[in-house]
Design a protein around this motif. Structure first.
Motif, PDB file in Angstrom:
ATOM      1  N   LEU A  35     -11.579 -34.093   1.737  1.00 27.21           N
ATOM      2  CA  LEU A  35     -11.474 -32.643   1.905  1.00 27.21           C
ATOM      3  C   LEU A  35     -12.449 -31.911   0.995  1.00 27.21           C
ATOM      4  O   LEU A  35     -13.056 -30.903   1.396  1.00 27.21           O
ATOM      5  CB  LEU A  35     -10.043 -32.197   1.604  1.00 27.21           C
ATOM      6  N   SER A  36     -12.639 -32.420  -0.220  1.00 26.86           N
ATOM      7  CA  SER A  36     -13.545 -31.754  -1.174  1.00 26.86           C
ATOM      8  C   SER A  36     -14.994 -31.794  -0.688  1.00 26.86           C
ATOM      9  O   SER A  36     -15.770 -30.887  -1.020  1.00 26.86           O
ATOM     10  CB  SER A  36     -13.429 -32.406  -2.556  1.00 26.86           C
ATOM     11  N   ILE A  37     -15.357 -32.819   0.091  1.00 23.25           N
ATOM     12  CA  ILE A  37     -16.719 -32.879   0.648  1.00 23.25           C
ATOM     13  C   ILE A  37     -16.947 -31.691   1.578  1.00 23.25           C
ATOM     14  O   ILE A  37     -17.982 -31.016   1.522  1.00 23.25           O
ATOM     15  CB  ILE A  37     -16.954 -34.206   1.392  1.00 23.25           C
ATOM     16  N   GLY A  38     -15.957 -31.444   2.452  1.00 21.95           N
ATOM     17  CA  GLY A  38     -16.066 -30.309   3.358  1.00 21.95           C
ATOM     18  C   GLY A  38     -16.085 -28.979   2.628  1.00 21.95           C
ATOM     19  O   GLY A  38     -16.872 -28.082   2.967  1.00 21.95           O
ATOM     20  N   VAL A  39     -15.237 -28.847   1.609  1.00 25.06           N
ATOM     21  CA  VAL A  39     -15.195 -27.604   0.830  1.00 25.06           C
ATOM     22  C   VAL A  39     -16.519 -27.394   0.095  1.00 25.06           C
ATOM     23  O   VAL A  39     -17.055 -26.278   0.055  1.00 25.06           O
ATOM     24  CB  VAL A  39     -14.022 -27.637  -0.167  1.00 25.06           C
ATOM     25  N   LEU A  40     -17.055 -28.468  -0.489  1.00 25.82           N
ATOM     26  CA  LEU A  40     -18.325 -28.368  -1.210  1.00 25.82           C
ATOM     27  C   LEU A  40     -19.449 -27.944  -0.277  1.00 25.82           C
ATOM     28  O   LEU A  40     -20.264 -27.073  -0.630  1.00 25.82           O
ATOM     29  CB  LEU A  40     -18.662 -29.716  -1.860  1.00 25.82           C
ATOM     30  N   ALA A  41     -19.500 -28.544   0.917  1.00 27.19           N
ATOM     31  CA  ALA A  41     -20.536 -28.174   1.887  1.00 27.19           C
ATOM     32  C   ALA A  41     -20.394 -26.709   2.294  1.00 27.19           C
ATOM     33  O   ALA A  41     -21.391 -25.986   2.408  1.00 27.19           O
ATOM     34  CB  ALA A  41     -20.442 -29.084   3.113  1.00 27.19           C
ATOM     35  N   TRP A  42     -19.147 -26.263   2.491  1.00 29.02           N
ATOM     36  CA  TRP A  42     -18.916 -24.864   2.877  1.00 29.02           C
ATOM     37  C   TRP A  42     -19.343 -23.924   1.756  1.00 29.02           C
ATOM     38  O   TRP A  42     -19.973 -22.884   2.018  1.00 29.02           O
ATOM     39  CB  TRP A  42     -17.435 -24.671   3.202  1.00 29.02           C
ATOM     40  N   VAL A  43     -18.988 -24.246   0.518  1.00 27.17           N
ATOM     41  CA  VAL A  43     -19.350 -23.394  -0.616  1.00 27.17           C
ATOM     42  C   VAL A  43     -20.866 -23.265  -0.734  1.00 27.17           C
ATOM     43  O   VAL A  43     -21.403 -22.169  -0.953  1.00 27.17           O
ATOM     44  CB  VAL A  43     -18.759 -23.962  -1.924  1.00 27.17           C
ATOM     45  N   ILE A  44     -21.561 -24.384  -0.559  1.00 25.05           N
ATOM     46  CA  ILE A  44     -23.023 -24.364  -0.709  1.00 25.05           C
ATOM     47  C   ILE A  44     -23.679 -23.589   0.429  1.00 25.05           C
ATOM     48  O   ILE A  44     -24.525 -22.711   0.204  1.00 25.05           O
ATOM     49  CB  ILE A  44     -23.577 -25.801  -0.762  1.00 25.05           C
ATOM     50  N   VAL A  45     -23.290 -23.910   1.677  1.00 23.62           N
ATOM     51  CA  VAL A  45     -23.962 -23.337   2.844  1.00 23.62           C
ATOM     52  C   VAL A  45     -23.541 -21.888   3.084  1.00 23.62           C
ATOM     53  O   VAL A  45     -24.384 -21.012   3.307  1.00 23.62           O
ATOM     54  CB  VAL A  45     -23.680 -24.194   4.100  1.00 23.62           C
ATOM     55  N   LYS A  46     -22.235 -21.622   3.032  1.00 27.64           N
ATOM     56  CA  LYS A  46     -21.730 -20.304   3.416  1.00 27.64           C
ATOM     57  C   LYS A  46     -21.648 -19.310   2.263  1.00 27.64           C
ATOM     58  O   LYS A  46     -21.629 -18.101   2.491  1.00 27.64           O
ATOM     59  CB  LYS A  46     -20.341 -20.454   4.054  1.00 27.64           C
ATOM     60  N   VAL A  47     -21.569 -19.808   1.048  1.00 26.89           N
ATOM     61  CA  VAL A  47     -21.394 -18.896  -0.085  1.00 26.89           C
ATOM     62  C   VAL A  47     -22.631 -18.871  -0.978  1.00 26.89           C
ATOM     63  O   VAL A  47     -23.229 -17.815  -1.216  1.00 26.89           O
ATOM     64  CB  VAL A  47     -20.146 -19.285  -0.913  1.00 26.89           C
ATOM     65  N   GLU A  48     -23.018 -20.047  -1.487  1.00 19.51           N
ATOM     66  CA  GLU A  48     -24.114 -20.094  -2.457  1.00 19.51           C
ATOM     67  C   GLU A  48     -25.435 -19.654  -1.845  1.00 19.51           C
ATOM     68  O   GLU A  48     -26.145 -18.812  -2.423  1.00 19.51           O
ATOM     69  CB  GLU A  48     -24.241 -21.510  -3.022  1.00 19.51           C
ATOM     70  N   LEU A  49     -25.802 -20.215  -0.692  1.00 22.95           N
ATOM     71  CA  LEU A  49     -27.093 -19.868  -0.084  1.00 22.95           C
ATOM     72  C   LEU A  49     -27.133 -18.401   0.327  1.00 22.95           C
ATOM     73  O   LEU A  49     -28.170 -17.736   0.181  1.00 22.95           O
ATOM     74  CB  LEU A  49     -27.368 -20.773   1.128  1.00 22.95           C
ATOM     75  N   GLN A  50     -26.012 -17.888   0.833  1.00 23.83           N
ATOM     76  CA  GLN A  50     -25.989 -16.480   1.224  1.00 23.83           C
ATOM     77  C   GLN A  50     -26.094 -15.555   0.015  1.00 23.83           C
ATOM     78  O   GLN A  50     -26.748 -14.519   0.069  1.00 23.83           O
ATOM     79  CB  GLN A  50     -24.708 -16.184   2.002  1.00 23.83           C
TER      80      GLN A  50
END
Length: 297
Positions: A35-50
């Motif tokens: 689950l943390s892999i999915g959360v990490l990917a979401w944080v990076i792509v949807k939050v950090e990059l934006q």
């Protein structure tokens, strides 16, 4: 593992709650790691990059810190899956290749964690260290890259000596964690001492380091606690295997895995806190309201 361990572990098969807990616990932590892999990917792509207004690409996603965070998450999945299989098969007498997988993946976790901590906090640590101390730290960090290789020695070592492969990596991890933890604590203490003497702008500049120091200190504490549980568990296992020591071994082993998972979750928490802090700083510098909440999990 020794034949005495196998015999005692098989006896725990009769103690259903303990046996179930011994392999269900790492299985649950394996699910948390997935689950943390999915959360990490979401944080990076949807939050950090934006928040940085960057486009999606390999270079923007797989920065050194992000790459190490992904390695931690993926290796945790392998480690906990192998641990669950090992604990199950150990009680039923069906040993497989999992001890090697466990040892190698644990070495990867140690190395990735140490390098992640260094990349995130090198500015803080270097400012409080002498040139000689910095050279020693970097030498130990490079030496930690050999940690996964030590696990392969379990193939040629007798079962009774398998615990020896953990000594070099454990010693390096312990030394660096103690030094990192002391550096973080020292920085937090000094910053809080001088906090009343700095203005908002200076505070905004140092808040990022404060977040890294607080999370870094917590991760160092968890890493040392995990290492302590590991050592005590090995002592219970190798000293005199009995039903009582086997119960202690399983409890300390589960506690060790809990602390390892906490480190991974703290990495996610730190990323979110840093992203929110950057938003606060950006809004503050433009004169806008700084209403971003930084204590979200």
């Amino acid at each position: 593992m020794s034949s005495a361990y196998v015999a005692i572990q098989q006896q725990t098969y009769q103690m259903q709650p303990l046996w179930y807990a011994s392999f269900i616990s790492p299985a649950v932590l394996c699910a948390v790691a997935i689950l943390s892999i999915g959360v990490l990917a979401w944080v990076i792509v949807k939050v950090e990059l934006q928040s940085k207004k960057q486009t999606l690409s390999l270079t923007t996603v797989f920065t050194p810190a992000n790459t190490l965070a992904f390695i931690l998450a993926f290796t945790s999945v392998i480690y906990y899956a192998a641990m669950s299989v090992s604990m199950y098969s150990g009680a039923t007498g069906q040993w497989s290749f999992t001890p090697v997988v466990i040892t190698v993946s644990l070495g990867v976790l140690e190395t990735a964690y140490l390098w992640f901590a260094w990349i995130r906090a090198s500015d803080i640590i270097e400012r409080q260290s002498s040139p000689l101390q910095n050279k020693i730290i970097k030498a130990l960090l490079y030496a930690s890259c050999l940690n996964p290789a030590y696990g392969l020695l379990t193939i040629c070592l007798p079962n009774s000596l398998g615990f020896l492969v953990h000594i070099p990596g454990g010693a390096i991890t312990c030394i660096l964690d103690v030094y990192f933890g002391l550096s973080f604590a020292k920085y937090i203490f000094r910053l809080q001492e001088n906090l009343t003497d700095v203005g908002y702008k200076k505070f905004a500049e140092t808040e990022q380091y404060m977040i890294i120091s607080r999370h870094g200190l917590f991760m160092s504490s968890c890493a040392l606690s995990s290492l302590a549980c590991f050592v005590v568990g090995i002592i219970c296992l190798e000293a005199n295997p009995t039903m009582e020591t086997m119960i202690s071994f399983n409890l300390f082993w589960m506690a060790k895995d809990f602390f390892l998972t906490t480190i991974g979750l703290c990495v996610l928490r730190m990323k979110m806190a840093l992203i929110n802090e950057k938003k606060v700083r950006k809004h503050g510098s433009s004169g806008k309201e700084t209403t971003v909440v930084t204590n979200e999990a």
